[in-house]
Design an enzyme around this catalytic site. Structure first.
Site, PDB file in Angstrom:
ATOM      1  N   LEU A 148      12.334  59.382  35.123  1.00 16.50           N
ATOM      2  CA  LEU A 148      12.543  60.185  36.315  1.00 16.50           C
ATOM      3  C   LEU A 148      13.699  59.511  37.033  1.00 16.50           C
ATOM      4  O   LEU A 148      13.616  58.321  37.353  1.00 16.50           O
ATOM      5  CB  LEU A 148      11.271  60.194  37.175  1.00 16.50           C
ATOM      6  CG  LEU A 148      11.196  61.162  38.336  1.00 16.50           C
ATOM      7  CD1 LEU A 148      11.394  62.608  37.882  1.00 16.50           C
ATOM      8  CD2 LEU A 148       9.862  61.031  39.046  1.00 16.50           C
ATOM      9  N   ASP A 149      14.801  60.226  37.234  1.00 14.20           N
ATOM     10  CA  ASP A 149      15.996  59.559  37.743  1.00 14.20           C
ATOM     11  C   ASP A 149      15.770  58.948  39.121  1.00 14.20           C
ATOM     12  O   ASP A 149      14.823  59.291  39.831  1.00 14.20           O
ATOM     13  CB  ASP A 149      17.221  60.481  37.696  1.00 14.20           C
ATOM     14  CG  ASP A 149      17.169  61.639  38.666  1.00 14.20           C
ATOM     15  OD1 ASP A 149      17.064  61.385  39.874  1.00 14.20           O
ATOM     16  OD2 ASP A 149      17.256  62.780  38.213  1.00 14.20           O
ATOM     17  N   ARG A 150      16.619  58.023  39.473  1.00 12.87           N
ATOM     18  CA  ARG A 150      16.487  57.243  40.703  1.00 12.87           C
ATOM     19  C   ARG A 150      16.432  58.132  41.951  1.00 12.87           C
ATOM     20  O   ARG A 150      15.752  57.818  42.917  1.00 12.87           O
ATOM     21  CB  ARG A 150      17.667  56.269  40.779  1.00 12.87           C
ATOM     22  CG  ARG A 150      17.612  55.318  41.917  1.00 12.87           C
ATOM     23  CD  ARG A 150      18.715  54.267  41.769  1.00 12.87           C
ATOM     24  NE  ARG A 150      18.790  53.467  42.960  1.00 12.87           N
ATOM     25  CZ  ARG A 150      19.883  53.304  43.675  1.00 12.87           C
ATOM     26  NH1 ARG A 150      21.014  53.872  43.314  1.00 12.87           N
ATOM     27  NH2 ARG A 150      19.860  52.562  44.757  1.00 12.87           N
ATOM     28  N   SER A 173      15.168  61.083  42.163  1.00 11.65           N
ATOM     29  CA  SER A 173      14.006  61.967  42.137  1.00 11.65           C
ATOM     30  C   SER A 173      12.754  61.175  42.470  1.00 11.65           C
ATOM     31  O   SER A 173      12.738  59.948  42.396  1.00 11.65           O
ATOM     32  CB  SER A 173      13.869  62.627  40.767  1.00 11.65           C
ATOM     33  OG  SER A 173      15.011  63.397  40.494  1.00 11.65           O
TER      34      SER A 173
END
Length: 183
Positions: free
Chosen positions: A44-46, A48
């Site tokens: 889960l990208d930074r 998000s």
């Protein structure tokens, strides 16, 4: 019996236990989880927030993270602008991105959800409306939801992964976790 941790990843936290190659110190999973032998099942990208699953079982990790299993992932997405029926139809039929056509998504407009405050808050602009979507995808390309909403003319302002398969982040505060066992 596999161990499964449901973690509500706050905005700004990396989906890994160490931060290699950065000159500044960034928050990682090790700031929140001190359980040896568990690893994230997917990323889960930074920028998000929301549900990140961690497990100690490689087979379960693959079943959750591997695109071939097409496990549904549901996101609550705040986007710029007022989403049209045409934009929703594009999301539902698949969006052409630089790396190809996405699989069709389930997409619907929703009322603003009752979520925890984000830190830092989303930038508010009086002159630009925003709205919320519930978007479910069955693949996991890099920053896919953000790229999909941008491709239909509605850049993402806030992205919260709410559910993966049967597991949800409901009732788990940011930075907290709940543990389950899975057969």
């Amino acid at each position: 019996m596999a161990r499964l941790i449901l973690f509500n990843k706050p905005h700004g936290v990396l989906s890994q236990f160490t931060d290699r190659g950065s000159e500044t110190t960034r928050a990682t999973l090790s700031d929140f989880i001190a359980i040896p032998g568990v690893y994230p099942a997917g990323r889960l990208d930074r920028d998000s927030e929301g549900l990140l699953l961690l497990t100690d079982d490689g087979h379960l990790q693959a079943r959750i993270a591997e695109p071939k299993f097409k496990m549904p992932k549901t996101y609550l997405v705040q986007v710029e602008g007022d989403v049209t029926d045409e934009a929703l139809a594009l999301l539902r039929s698949g969006v052409r991105l630089k790396d190809g056509l996405t699989l069709p998504a389930e997409a619907e407009r929703i009322d603003a959800p009752d979520l925890w405050p984000r830190d830092p808050p989303v930038r508010f602009r009086k002159s630009v409306p925003d709205c919320w979507l519930r978007l479910t995808i069955r693949e996991g390309r890099n920053r896919q939801v953000r790229r999909m909403t941008a491709a239909v003319g509605h850049p993402t302002l806030r992205l919260v992964r709410w559910q993966i398969g049967e597991w949800t982040v409901e009732d788990i505060p940011p930075g907290e976790r709940r543990e389950n066992s899975v057969r």
